[in-house]
Design a protein around this motif. Structure first.
Motif, PDB file in Angstrom:
ATOM      1  N   LEU A 134       7.114 -18.247   1.845  1.00  0.00           N
ATOM      2  CA  LEU A 134       6.997 -16.788   1.818  1.00  0.00           C
ATOM      3  C   LEU A 134       6.413 -16.415   0.468  1.00  0.00           C
ATOM      4  O   LEU A 134       7.003 -16.701  -0.580  1.00  0.00           O
ATOM      5  N   VAL A 135       5.224 -15.809   0.499  1.00  0.00           N
ATOM      6  CA  VAL A 135       4.540 -15.449  -0.747  1.00  0.00           C
ATOM      7  C   VAL A 135       4.326 -13.938  -0.795  1.00  0.00           C
ATOM      8  O   VAL A 135       4.284 -13.267   0.239  1.00  0.00           O
ATOM      9  N   ALA A 136       4.204 -13.433  -2.025  1.00  0.00           N
ATOM     10  CA  ALA A 136       4.061 -11.993  -2.220  1.00  0.00           C
ATOM     11  C   ALA A 136       2.874 -11.697  -3.123  1.00  0.00           C
ATOM     12  O   ALA A 136       2.450 -12.534  -3.932  1.00  0.00           O
ATOM     13  N   ASN A 137       2.333 -10.493  -2.965  1.00  0.00           N
ATOM     14  CA  ASN A 137       1.330 -10.006  -3.900  1.00  0.00           C
ATOM     15  C   ASN A 137       1.938 -10.045  -5.303  1.00  0.00           C
ATOM     16  O   ASN A 137       3.115  -9.715  -5.490  1.00  0.00           O
ATOM     17  N   LYS A 138       1.161 -10.436  -6.288  1.00  0.00           N
ATOM     18  CA  LYS A 138       1.719 -10.634  -7.632  1.00  0.00           C
ATOM     19  C   LYS A 138       2.274  -9.351  -8.236  1.00  0.00           C
ATOM     20  O   LYS A 138       3.123  -9.404  -9.143  1.00  0.00           O
ATOM     21  N   ASP A 139       1.851  -8.182  -7.743  1.00  0.00           N
ATOM     22  CA  ASP A 139       2.355  -6.913  -8.270  1.00  0.00           C
ATOM     23  C   ASP A 139       3.445  -6.291  -7.394  1.00  0.00           C
ATOM     24  O   ASP A 139       3.961  -5.215  -7.718  1.00  0.00           O
ATOM     25  N   ASP A 199      -6.226 -10.566   1.981  1.00  0.00           N
ATOM     26  CA  ASP A 199      -5.619  -9.241   2.047  1.00  0.00           C
ATOM     27  C   ASP A 199      -4.326  -9.174   1.238  1.00  0.00           C
ATOM     28  O   ASP A 199      -3.975  -8.120   0.697  1.00  0.00           O
ATOM     29  N   LEU A 200      -3.607 -10.278   1.163  1.00  0.00           N
ATOM     30  CA  LEU A 200      -2.397 -10.319   0.334  1.00  0.00           C
ATOM     31  C   LEU A 200      -2.761 -10.114  -1.130  1.00  0.00           C
ATOM     32  O   LEU A 200      -2.150  -9.291  -1.827  1.00  0.00           O
ATOM     33  N   MET A 201      -3.761 -10.821  -1.601  1.00  0.00           N
ATOM     34  CA  MET A 201      -4.173 -10.677  -3.000  1.00  0.00           C
ATOM     35  C   MET A 201      -4.728  -9.288  -3.275  1.00  0.00           C
ATOM     36  O   MET A 201      -4.579  -8.745  -4.377  1.00  0.00           O
ATOM     37  N   GLY A 202      -5.370  -8.700  -2.259  1.00  0.00           N
ATOM     38  CA  GLY A 202      -5.955  -7.374  -2.426  1.00  0.00           C
ATOM     39  C   GLY A 202      -4.947  -6.247  -2.302  1.00  0.00           C
ATOM     40  O   GLY A 202      -5.307  -5.070  -2.481  1.00  0.00           O
ATOM     41  N   GLY A 203      -3.704  -6.580  -1.979  1.00  0.00           N
ATOM     42  CA  GLY A 203      -2.673  -5.559  -1.889  1.00  0.00           C
ATOM     43  C   GLY A 203      -2.623  -4.819  -0.567  1.00  0.00           C
ATOM     44  O   GLY A 203      -1.906  -3.827  -0.433  1.00  0.00           O
ATOM     45  N   LYS A 223      -2.138 -16.164  -8.681  1.00  0.00           N
ATOM     46  CA  LYS A 223      -2.718 -15.044  -7.928  1.00  0.00           C
ATOM     47  C   LYS A 223      -1.751 -14.470  -6.893  1.00  0.00           C
ATOM     48  O   LYS A 223      -1.901 -13.332  -6.465  1.00  0.00           O
ATOM     49  N   ILE A 224      -0.769 -15.260  -6.473  1.00  0.00           N
ATOM     50  CA  ILE A 224       0.299 -14.799  -5.594  1.00  0.00           C
ATOM     51  C   ILE A 224       1.586 -15.457  -6.084  1.00  0.00           C
ATOM     52  O   ILE A 224       1.542 -16.446  -6.825  1.00  0.00           O
ATOM     53  N   LYS A 225       2.729 -14.919  -5.680  1.00  0.00           N
ATOM     54  CA  LYS A 225       3.995 -15.501  -6.149  1.00  0.00           C
ATOM     55  C   LYS A 225       4.858 -15.945  -4.969  1.00  0.00           C
ATOM     56  O   LYS A 225       4.989 -15.235  -3.971  1.00  0.00           O
ATOM     57  N   PRO A 226       5.444 -17.123  -5.073  1.00  0.00           N
ATOM     58  CA  PRO A 226       6.280 -17.642  -3.991  1.00  0.00           C
ATOM     59  C   PRO A 226       7.718 -17.147  -4.123  1.00  0.00           C
ATOM     60  O   PRO A 226       8.260 -17.036  -5.234  1.00  0.00           O
TER      61      PRO A 226
END
Length: 330
Positions: A134-139, A199-203, A223-226
């Motif tokens: 499960l990864v998330a946008n870094k922000d 799209d995840l990186m782009g928010g 670029k993304i966070k787990p």
């Protein structure tokens, strides 16, 4: 023959030549059931997880059996195209399939297929075990599952998450997580990991459930966070990322696997030899190191019967999850 197939053929011939040039001498051929070259059909795109494993396996088969091994990628329809190729290839034991266990426990539930999952193909051996992360946008203002639960409960419209394929485990794992947390996880399906991760990186979506292999480079690049992995234990390439199990969600600890498959009516000698060579080759420390480097974990030595039993249980659980969201095969 298309350009991709020609490149695959050339790559295997060159790999064989290189093995000989480097002093890796193949033993005397032990393939007595067919005079044809061995062929590995890959249930995925060139350069993908299954393709990488197939090329490793091709090296092992060549070294042990002295047979040219052709690798052909057959991406599309969540593996159904590759499976149909195997089924139509004949029962002489010259063609095998490299692909995921989900070909029988997930794909037939997600899509309308023209094969019978527990009748037309047979797992011979696991080559690797695979995990979802499960990864998330870094922000995204969430850094762990507890924060996600708190955040989700405050969102009237739920939390969106992406996956690489509708109806597959990455989809249902996100749904199950939401059910266990008591929040609404709204699925956004994509055709493959690259557009979902873009799209995840782009928010455009805050979360994604994805395979470790495709997310790993982006995680390492920051670029993304787990947030968590669905493996029974922490995985070697992400040792600081907790498992869902240790965070209190043991139902999300079922790892997938990649393996080699055959037609059930292929010669029994062919099935046994391919299984034995596969297990011995992938048990070597240097090969296990390569498996870990591409984001997977070494597999065990379960029998074909044990693999089938496990897949039947997984299929049952997957069907129940899809039923809970009124999913219909596409």
């Amino acid at each position: 023959m298309n350009n991709s197939q020609k490149m695959n053929r050339r790559r295997l011939v060159l790999a064989a030549a290189c093995s000989l040039a480097c002093g890796v001498h193949a033993q005397q051929a032990q393939v007595t059931w067919t005079n044809k070259p061995l062929r590995l059909v890959v249930g995925g795109p060139a350069g993908g997880t299954a393709d990488m494993l197939a090329r490793l396996l091709a090296e092992g088969l060549y070294q042990k059996l002295g047979k040219v091994v052709i690798v052909e990628s057959k991406p599309g329809a969540a593996g159904a195209l590759a499976i149909n190729d195997l089924i139509s290839s004949g029962k002489d034991g010259s063609t095998f399939l490299v692909g995921q266990g989900g070909f029988v426990s997930e794909t037939p539930l997600a899509y309308k297929v023209h094969y019978q999952p527990f009748k037309d193909i047979k797992p011979l051996a696991q080559l690797s075990r695979t995990a979802l992360v499960l990864v998330a946008n870094k922000d995204f203002p969430v850094n762990n599952l507890q924060q996600l639960a708190d955040y989700g409960k405050a969102q009237k419209d739920g939390v969106m998450f992406a996956s690489y394929a509708t109806g597959m485990r990455a989809h249902t794992s996100g749904v199950l997580l939401g059910q266990l947390m008591g929040i609404t996880m709204k699925h956004v399906g994509y055709k493959g990991s690259p557009p979902a991760l873009t799209d995840l990186m782009g928010g455009h979506v805050p979360l994604a459930m994805d395979g470790v292999l495709t997310s790993l480079p982006l995680i390492k690049a920051g670029k993304i966070k787990p947030l968590a992995v669905n493996y029974p234990t922490r995985i070697s390439e992400l040792p600081d990322v907790p498992t869902f199990k240790e965070l209190g969600y043991p139902r999300l600890s079922e790892a997938g696997w990649m393996g080699v498959w055959s037609r059930p009516d292929a010669p029994l000698e062919a099935q046994q030899v391919i299984r034995d060579v596969s297990l011995k080759f992938f048990a070597q420390p240097e090969i296990q190191k390569k498996v870990r480097e591409i984001g997977m974990e070494p597999a065990g030595s379960a029998t074909s019967e044990e693999l089938v039993a496990g897949l039947r249980e997984e299929s049952k659980r997957q069907a129940e999850l899809l039923k809970s969201i009124d999913y219909q095969p596409q």
